[in-house]
Design a protein around this motif. Sequence first.
Motif, PDB file in Angstrom:
ATOM      1  N   LEU A 117       0.869  -1.260   0.050  1.00 42.14           N
ATOM      2  CA  LEU A 117       0.080   0.008   0.100  1.00 42.14           C
ATOM      3  C   LEU A 117       0.794   1.110  -0.065  1.00 42.14           C
ATOM      4  O   LEU A 117       0.270   2.525   0.454  1.00 42.14           O
ATOM      5  CB  LEU A 117      -0.915  -0.076   1.401  1.00 42.14           C
ATOM      6  N   SER A 118       2.128   1.156  -0.256  1.00 41.39           N
ATOM      7  CA  SER A 118       2.915   2.145  -0.269  1.00 41.39           C
ATOM      8  C   SER A 118       2.696   3.392  -1.001  1.00 41.39           C
ATOM      9  O   SER A 118       3.279   4.396  -0.744  1.00 41.39           O
ATOM     10  CB  SER A 118       4.392   1.917  -0.632  1.00 41.39           C
ATOM     11  N   ILE A 137      -1.131  -7.338   8.040  1.00 41.87           N
ATOM     12  CA  ILE A 137      -0.114  -8.152   8.387  1.00 41.87           C
ATOM     13  C   ILE A 137       0.783  -8.313   7.488  1.00 41.87           C
ATOM     14  O   ILE A 137       0.653  -8.776   6.139  1.00 41.87           O
ATOM     15  CB  ILE A 137      -0.756  -9.691   8.906  1.00 41.87           C
ATOM     16  N   ASP A 138       2.165  -8.143   7.804  1.00 42.56           N
ATOM     17  CA  ASP A 138       3.199  -8.037   6.671  1.00 42.56           C
ATOM     18  C   ASP A 138       2.851  -7.531   5.487  1.00 42.56           C
ATOM     19  O   ASP A 138       3.056  -7.823   4.435  1.00 42.56           O
ATOM     20  CB  ASP A 138       3.554  -9.604   6.282  1.00 42.56           C
ATOM     21  N   CYS A 139       2.694  -6.077   5.554  1.00 39.46           N
ATOM     22  CA  CYS A 139       2.319  -5.324   4.439  1.00 39.46           C
ATOM     23  C   CYS A 139       3.489  -4.215   4.310  1.00 39.46           C
ATOM     24  O   CYS A 139       3.858  -3.745   5.255  1.00 39.46           O
ATOM     25  CB  CYS A 139       0.693  -4.549   4.597  1.00 39.46           C
ATOM     26  N   LYS A 140       3.382  -3.500   3.036  1.00 38.48           N
ATOM     27  CA  LYS A 140       4.381  -2.590   2.798  1.00 38.48           C
ATOM     28  C   LYS A 140       3.526  -1.209   2.860  1.00 38.48           C
ATOM     29  O   LYS A 140       2.534  -0.981   2.158  1.00 38.48           O
ATOM     30  CB  LYS A 140       5.085  -2.780   1.739  1.00 38.48           C
ATOM     31  N   LEU A 141       3.916  -0.306   3.418  1.00 38.04           N
ATOM     32  CA  LEU A 141       3.362   1.122   3.794  1.00 38.04           C
ATOM     33  C   LEU A 141       4.354   2.259   3.722  1.00 38.04           C
ATOM     34  O   LEU A 141       5.636   1.716   3.811  1.00 38.04           O
ATOM     35  CB  LEU A 141       2.909   0.931   5.355  1.00 38.04           C
ATOM     36  N   SER A 160      10.223   0.250   5.996  1.00 42.47           N
ATOM     37  CA  SER A 160      11.553  -0.258   5.610  1.00 42.47           C
ATOM     38  C   SER A 160      11.574  -1.787   6.158  1.00 42.47           C
ATOM     39  O   SER A 160      10.624  -2.459   6.761  1.00 42.47           O
ATOM     40  CB  SER A 160      12.378   0.597   6.844  1.00 42.47           C
ATOM     41  N   GLY A 161      12.739  -2.378   5.672  1.00 40.27           N
ATOM     42  CA  GLY A 161      12.910  -3.733   6.213  1.00 40.27           C
ATOM     43  C   GLY A 161      13.346  -4.217   7.258  1.00 40.27           C
ATOM     44  O   GLY A 161      14.204  -4.708   7.721  1.00 40.27           O
TER      45      GLY A 161
END
Length: 438
Positions: free
Chosen positions: A218-219, A241-245, A271-272
Motif C-alpha cells: 500500500l506504499s 499483517i506483513d504489508c508494505k506501507l 522499511s526492511g
Amino acid sequence: MATYYVRSGAAGAGTGADWANAYTTLVAALAGKSAGDIFYVSDDHAESQASAMSIAPPGSIANPTPIICVNHLGSVPPVSADLRNTATVTTTGTNNISFSAGGYYKGIIFNAGTGAGGAQIIVPTTGTSVLIFEDCSLRINSTGNGKIVLGNGGVNLALVELINTTVSFAAIGQGFNVAGAAFRWKNTASALLGTIPTTLFDWVSGRGGDILLRGVDLSAAGSGKTIIGATASVFGRFQAIDCKLNASVTKATTPNGPGVLEPEFYRSGSSGVNYNLNETKYSGTLDEELTIVRTGGASDGTTPLAWKIVTSANTTWYTPFVAPPIAIWNDTTGSSVTATVQGIWGGGAVPNNDEIWLEVEYLGSSSSPQASFVNDSKADALAAAAAQTAGSGTWGGSTTKFELAASFTPQQKGWLLVTVKAAKASSTFYIDPKVTLT
C-alpha cells in the motif's frame, strides 16, 4: 460440467462451444448455465456495456464458477502456460459493475464508469456469496465519488478475496466502502493504482466487516492519506499483517467510541524490519519504540524494542487501553509463580495500580483448560489505589521506572498470556514486552 468460451471478437454462432463460436459478452455466457461449468475468457476480450452490469455466475459458495483469462491461440482446452491477465470488462458512464453468487475470476480487468459520474464496483450484491479475484484488477474510472463496495449494506455470509489483484481509483473521494463482507487481500505488489483516495477504507455506519490484509503493498498511499477512517457504530476487525506501507501515511483515525472496530497493523511498515506494531483504539495507541528501551529487554534478535502506549482522554479504570498479550511458556505446576513486566514513564513518581497494571491468564485448574486470571490492579472499583513497585534496569529515556507483577499458582504447564492495561488518561508509558517468571 460444461466448458464455454468468451471472446468479444468472435464472429460465429455465439454458442460458446469454441473460440470461433464464442459468446461475445461474459454476462450472456453466464446466463442459464449450471454450477460446475467453466468459462474461458480470451486474452484479447474487450467487452463494454453502456448500462449497469450484473455478473452472476451459476456457482455457489461451495462450488465457485471458474472464469479464467487464457490465450485464445493456445491449447484447447487451455493449460497453465496459456494463462493471461489482459481481458477487460467495462461499463461506461455512471454504470456500476456488481457481482453475486460464487465466482472465481482470474486475469480479468474490471473497469467501472467513465467521465464525471459515480460508478461503483459492488462485491457482492446478494448474500451467501464467495467472490475470489486472482491476478485481476478492479478499477473505478469515473471521477465521481464511486466506491468499491464490500457487502452493499444488507449482505451477510459474503467472502471477497483478492489475490495478487490491484485496485485503481480516479478521484481522492473514492476508496473501499465496507458494508458487511469478510474481505481478504493478499500477495499484491503495487496494489494501489491511479489516484490514491484520501481514505482508503471507510465504513457504512452500523455495518461491520472482517478485513484482513496480508502481504499487500500500500506504499503508494503517502502523506495526507489515511488507510482506515474513523469508525462509529461499527463492529468487526481490521488487520494488516506483513504489508508494505509508506512512511508518511496515517495508518488509522482514532475510533469514535469504545468497543468498535480497532485497527491493528502487525509487521507492516516502510522499511526492511520485522518488528512494526501499531494498534489504534478509542482508549489510545500503541507503537513499537526503538529509543526508550530497556537494556537486556525485549529484542527481535538484533534491535532492542519497547512498546509506547499513549492513552487518550477517554481512558478510565473501567475502560483501559489493553495492549496485545505477551505469551511466555510456563513449566511450573503446583507452586507460586510471579510474572513481572518492567516499564518507565515521565510521571515523576511510580504510577498507581489503577493507572497501569498487568493481567495474567493461566491454567489454574488441573481438570480443565478453563483459564484463571490474576492482576496487580486495585482489588475492586471501591478499593483505594496503591503505588506500583519501583522498576529496575537501564532505560534509554524517560524518568520514572516501575514494574508490574502478579503472583499465581498454575496447575498445568502451558502458555501464559500477560496483558498490560493502562488507564491514566492522556499519558505515555513505555513497556518492555519481555516477561520475567520467578
